[in-house]
Write an enzyme that holds these catalytic residues in place. Structure first.
Site, PDB file in Angstrom:
ATOM      1  N   PHE A 164       0.804  -1.223   0.000  1.00 34.01           N
ATOM      2  CA  PHE A 164       0.000   0.000   0.000  1.00 34.01           C
ATOM      3  C   PHE A 164       0.835   1.270   0.000  1.00 34.01           C
ATOM      4  CE2 PHE A 164       0.794  -0.045   4.601  1.00 34.01           C
ATOM      5  CZ  PHE A 164       0.953   1.313   4.858  1.00 34.01           C
ATOM      6  N   LYS A 188      -1.230  -7.192  -9.225  1.00 27.36           N
ATOM      7  CA  LYS A 188      -2.201  -7.202  -8.123  1.00 27.36           C
ATOM      8  C   LYS A 188      -1.726  -6.161  -7.122  1.00 27.36           C
ATOM      9  CE  LYS A 188      -3.167  -8.314  -4.356  1.00 27.36           C
ATOM     10  NZ  LYS A 188      -3.565  -7.286  -3.341  1.00 27.36           N
ATOM     11  N   GLU A 191      -4.935  -3.703  -2.033  1.00 23.71           N
ATOM     12  CA  GLU A 191      -6.377  -3.436  -2.041  1.00 23.71           C
ATOM     13  C   GLU A 191      -6.712  -2.160  -1.267  1.00 23.71           C
ATOM     14  OE1 GLU A 191      -4.681  -5.638  -0.493  1.00 23.71           O
ATOM     15  OE2 GLU A 191      -5.490  -6.193   1.471  1.00 23.71           O
ATOM     16  N   SER A 241       5.279  -6.975   3.460  1.00 27.32           N
ATOM     17  CA  SER A 241       5.847  -7.260   4.776  1.00 27.32           C
ATOM     18  C   SER A 241       6.626  -8.589   4.745  1.00 27.32           C
ATOM     19  CB  SER A 241       4.716  -7.340   5.807  1.00 27.32           C
ATOM     20  OG  SER A 241       3.804  -8.334   5.400  1.00 27.32           O
ATOM     21  N   CYS A 296       9.544   1.833   3.365  1.00 28.43           N
ATOM     22  CA  CYS A 296      10.421   0.706   3.702  1.00 28.43           C
ATOM     23  C   CYS A 296      11.856   1.180   3.905  1.00 28.43           C
ATOM     24  CB  CYS A 296      10.377  -0.335   2.605  1.00 28.43           C
ATOM     25  SG  CYS A 296      11.012   0.304   1.058  1.00 28.43           S
ATOM     26  N   GLU A 396       8.764  -3.764  13.133  1.00 27.71           N
ATOM     27  CA  GLU A 396       8.635  -2.738  12.095  1.00 27.71           C
ATOM     28  C   GLU A 396       7.332  -1.999  12.387  1.00 27.71           C
ATOM     29  OE1 GLU A 396       7.766  -3.944   8.035  1.00 27.71           O
ATOM     30  OE2 GLU A 396       8.791  -2.167   7.282  1.00 27.71           O
TER      31      GLU A 396
HETATM   32  P1  NAD Z   1       1.475  -6.564   3.080  1.00 27.02           P
HETATM   33  O1  NAD Z   1       2.493  -7.629   3.194  1.00 27.02           O
HETATM   34  O2  NAD Z   1       0.350  -6.535   4.056  1.00 27.02           O
HETATM   35  O3  NAD Z   1       0.786  -6.606   1.626  1.00 27.02           O
HETATM   36  C1  NAD Z   1       1.551  -6.641   0.449  1.00 27.02           C
HETATM   37  C2  NAD Z   1       0.736  -7.343  -0.632  1.00 27.02           C
HETATM   38  O4  NAD Z   1       0.470  -8.679  -0.206  1.00 27.02           O
HETATM   39  C3  NAD Z   1      -0.606  -6.690  -0.895  1.00 27.02           C
HETATM   40  O5  NAD Z   1      -0.867  -6.695  -2.282  1.00 27.02           O
HETATM   41  C4  NAD Z   1      -1.586  -7.576  -0.142  1.00 27.02           C
HETATM   42  O6  NAD Z   1      -2.868  -7.624  -0.730  1.00 27.02           O
HETATM   43  C5  NAD Z   1      -0.926  -8.940  -0.200  1.00 27.02           C
HETATM   44  N1  NAD Z   1      -1.243  -9.769   0.969  1.00 27.02           N
HETATM   45  C6  NAD Z   1      -1.547  -9.335   2.212  1.00 27.02           C
HETATM   46  N2  NAD Z   1      -1.778 -10.390   3.025  1.00 27.02           N
HETATM   47  C7  NAD Z   1      -1.604 -11.495   2.280  1.00 27.02           C
HETATM   48  C8  NAD Z   1      -1.682 -12.895   2.559  1.00 27.02           C
HETATM   49  N3  NAD Z   1      -1.999 -13.353   3.773  1.00 27.02           N
HETATM   50  N4  NAD Z   1      -1.419 -13.757   1.570  1.00 27.02           N
HETATM   51  C9  NAD Z   1      -1.099 -13.320   0.340  1.00 27.02           C
HETATM   52  N5  NAD Z   1      -1.013 -12.001   0.017  1.00 27.02           N
HETATM   53  C10 NAD Z   1      -1.259 -11.104   0.978  1.00 27.02           C
HETATM   54  O7  NAD Z   1       2.255  -5.169   3.093  1.00 27.02           O
HETATM   55  P2  NAD Z   1       1.653  -3.705   3.157  1.00 27.02           P
HETATM   56  O8  NAD Z   1       1.125  -3.461   4.528  1.00 27.02           O
HETATM   57  O9  NAD Z   1       0.769  -3.454   1.998  1.00 27.02           O
HETATM   58  O10 NAD Z   1       2.969  -2.834   2.911  1.00 27.02           O
HETATM   59  C11 NAD Z   1       3.866  -2.480   3.942  1.00 27.02           C
HETATM   60  C12 NAD Z   1       5.002  -3.468   4.040  1.00 27.02           C
HETATM   61  O11 NAD Z   1       5.689  -3.516   2.795  1.00 27.02           O
HETATM   62  C13 NAD Z   1       6.060  -3.060   5.056  1.00 27.02           C
HETATM   63  O12 NAD Z   1       6.488  -4.209   5.733  1.00 27.02           O
HETATM   64  C14 NAD Z   1       7.174  -2.470   4.206  1.00 27.02           C
HETATM   65  O13 NAD Z   1       8.466  -2.535   4.782  1.00 27.02           O
HETATM   66  C15 NAD Z   1       7.089  -3.353   3.013  1.00 27.02           C
HETATM   67  N6  NAD Z   1       7.720  -2.715   1.873  1.00 27.02           N
HETATM   68  C16 NAD Z   1       8.948  -3.189   1.498  1.00 27.02           C
HETATM   69  C17 NAD Z   1       9.603  -2.579   0.448  1.00 27.02           C
HETATM   70  C18 NAD Z   1      10.945  -3.062   0.024  1.00 27.02           C
HETATM   71  O14 NAD Z   1      11.402  -2.611  -1.002  1.00 27.02           O
HETATM   72  N7  NAD Z   1      11.597  -3.975   0.720  1.00 27.02           N
HETATM   73  C19 NAD Z   1       9.011  -1.515  -0.242  1.00 27.02           C
HETATM   74  C20 NAD Z   1       7.757  -1.079   0.156  1.00 27.02           C
HETATM   75  C21 NAD Z   1       7.120  -1.698   1.231  1.00 27.02           C
END
Ligand code: NAD
Length: 511
Positions: A164, A188, A191, A241, A296, A396
């Site tokens: 997000f 994808k 959401e 994450s 991140c 985090e």
């Molecule tokens: P998230 O892991 O909750 O979601 C990321 C994606 O995974 C979304 O599209 C979501 O719909 C999907 N998802 C969520 N739960 C899922 C599940 N149980 N099974 C399968 N798919 C699932 O992350 P977020 O809250 O959207 O974003 C923040 C996180 O992203 C932080 O941890 C941040 O550090 C990380 N991030 C990392 C980088 C990097 O380059 N390393 C860059 C941006 C964000």
């Protein structure tokens, strides 16, 4: 502004806008009646709904991408490059329109939204340089009359799953290179703020991209699992994450896919006694509170050497008192957090800090807000003398909470950073070149800043962390991006001449 239609809301009688999928060059409702809320975080209200794809909806998108693949793969390099260049021009010209979508669904302030788009544009520009990265190698006369050369060819259908916090930039890290190299894509997005992706897909269509080359499906785990399990999907690029990144890597590779899965972070900034403390305090505030800490590459921990820690904390506190928090369209420094639930979780860490024996220097819950009362607000928070055993240090938090951990010196600080499960970014602030050089060599982190707080590499270097911040070896964009989206083929060729040697069943050797 967004790609929506009206449909009955989850509640029944009233109608709500619904963000649709984008399949084969057109909005698509799909066959699922599941939807999720998209909030306006600065007002604390649901502003529209978003479709949650079924497995069949994902299949429809993958099939569209698979149908588009042969034609797109065989489209000349010149034409693919032209589409990407036109896309670059349109995106640069219409950045403000996209920034307004980002602010409305994510909450980030306008200047930050424009910055996110500018970093995404870097990768589009890099994708225009695709021919130079994919032209392969050639060895003439490797054996008598035999030439050996390599081709770099696209994989087929690739899936991209994004978080997000960068609804435009993270998709832009991946799809321009995937598409320029001849792949077709199913994206994808998160959401929580889905409209930017559909806007980008429409813009690519305007730039001349054939239908089916970029498809967008919205949703949750159902959609993600459908991509991970679909036999036509050859590769997955994921950002999110750490627990989900690990799952994506394990599940995707178990299904035979090429996977790069970028995970979470806890980025440390080390301030040595000889640092320019004003520069370091500016950097800590900018990198700690920009985008309300939902980056991140945010700095979330400062390791301050004891002898300068009091002076450093004073300078940071003074700068924080000047930060404005509120509606991102009003020129404030920080916007709201993404959801009420997330805001409450972040706010809870202030109490945890006190319980764990840290000193709460600034409590962001008391910050004055320039915005609607129901917005998901959390002001900048500074917590000093945080023990490394506390969850405030370990988790985090992904919000505007900056922790200061006091250390005796370089060795103790390096040990703390290298013990962290994360290894995304880190920074050292010092005027000692020898210390900085030692740090860049010894630290177990993928991206290092020297007197630079958010060391996100430029587009032509690759982005990615170490340890639990990246699963799989392939970093995003830059040269590694081209590697990830292409497969190498080696050709050994002989054009007949009068000297060919006749039958020989031995293993080929070179003469
Ligand atoms: P998230 O892991 O909750 O979601 C990321 C994606 O995974 C979304 O599209 C979501 O719909 C999907 N998802 C969520 N739960 C899922 C599940 N149980 N099974 C399968 N798919 C699932 O992350 P977020 O809250 O959207 O974003 C923040 C996180 O992203 C932080 O941890 C941040 O550090 C990380 N991030 C990392 C980088 C990097 O380059 N390393 C860059 C941006 C964000």
């Amino acid at each position: 502004m967004t790609d929506t239609q009206t449909a009955p809301s989850a509640g029944g009688s009233a109608t709500a806008e619904v963000v649709e999928h984008w399949i084969d060059g057109a909005p698509a409702a799909g066959d699922s009646d599941r939807t999720g809320p998209v909030y306006d975080p600065a007002r604390g209200v649901e502003q529209r709904r978003v479709r949650f794809a079924s497995t069949d909806d994902v299949d429809a998108a993958v099939q569209a991408a698979a149908r588009a693949f042969p034609g797109w793969r065989d489209t000349s390099i010149a034409k693919r490059q032209q589409v990407m260049f036109t896309f670059r021009e349109l995106l640069a010209a219409r950045s403000e329109e996209l920034a307004a979508i980002l602010t409305s669904e994510h909450g980030k302030v306008t200047s930050d939204a424009l910055g996110e788009i500018a970093r995404g544009l870097e990768v589009v520009e890099l994708a225009c340089a695709m021919p130079g990265y994919t032209k392969g190698e050639f060895s003439e006369n490797a054996s008598s009359g035999v030439d050996v050369y390599t081709l770099r060819q696209p994989l087929g259908v690739v899936g991209i799953i994004s978080p997000f916090n960068f609804p435009a930039m993270v998709p832009l890290w991946f799809f321009p290179i995937a598409i320029a190299t001849g792949n077709t894509v199913v994206l994808k997005p998160s959401e929580k703020d889905p409209s930017a992706s559909v806007w980008l897909a429409r813009l690519l269509q305007e730039a001349g991209l054939p239908d089916g080359v970029l498809n967008v499906v919205h949703g949750d785990k159902v959609a993600v699992d459908a991509l991970l399990e679909h036999p036509e999907v050859r590769a997955i690029s994921f950002v999110g994450s750490t627990p989900i990144a690990k799952y994506i890597y394990q599940h995707g590779t178990a299904n035979g896919k090429r996977v790069q899965a970028l995970g979470g972070a806890k980025n440390h900034m080390l301030v040595l006694p000889d640092a320019d403390l004003d520069l370091a305090a500016d950097a800590a505030v900018n990198a700690g509170f920009g985008s309300s800490g939902e980056r991140c590459m945010a700095i979330s921990v400062v390791l301050a050497v004891d002898t300068v820690a009091d002076a450093f904390v004073d300078k940071v506190r003074e700068r924080m008192s000047r930060l404005t928090v509120g509606d991102g369209t009003r020129g404030t420094d920080m916007g709201p957090l993404i959801t009420r639930e997330h805001r409450d979780k972040v706010a809870g860490y202030v109490d945890t800090a006190r319980t764990d024996g840290a000193t709460v220097v600034v409590d962001g819950r008391e910050h004055e807000i320039d915005g609607e009362a129901d917005g998901f607000w959390m002001g900048p928070t500074l917590v000093d003398k945080v023990p490394v055993s506390s969850s405030v240090y370990r988790d985090e938090i992904f919000g505007p909470v900056l922790s200061v951990v006091r250390v005796d010196g370089y060795e103790e600080a390096l040990g703390i950073i290298n013990d962290s499960q994360y290894g995304n970014g880190t920074a050292i602030f010092t005027n000692d070149g020898g210390a900085a050089r030692r740090f860049q060599r010894e630290v177990t982190v993928g991206m290092v800043g020297i007197n630079v707080p958010i060391p996100v590499p430029v587009g032509y270097h690759s982005f990615g962390g170490w340890k639990n911040s990246l699963f799989g070896h392939a970093k995003a964009y830059g040269p590694r991006g081209f590697d990830f989206y292409t497969q190498e083929k080696a050709v050994t060729a002989r054009w007949l001449d009068p000297s060919h040697g006749g039958i020989n069943l031995g293993f080929p050797q070179h003469d």
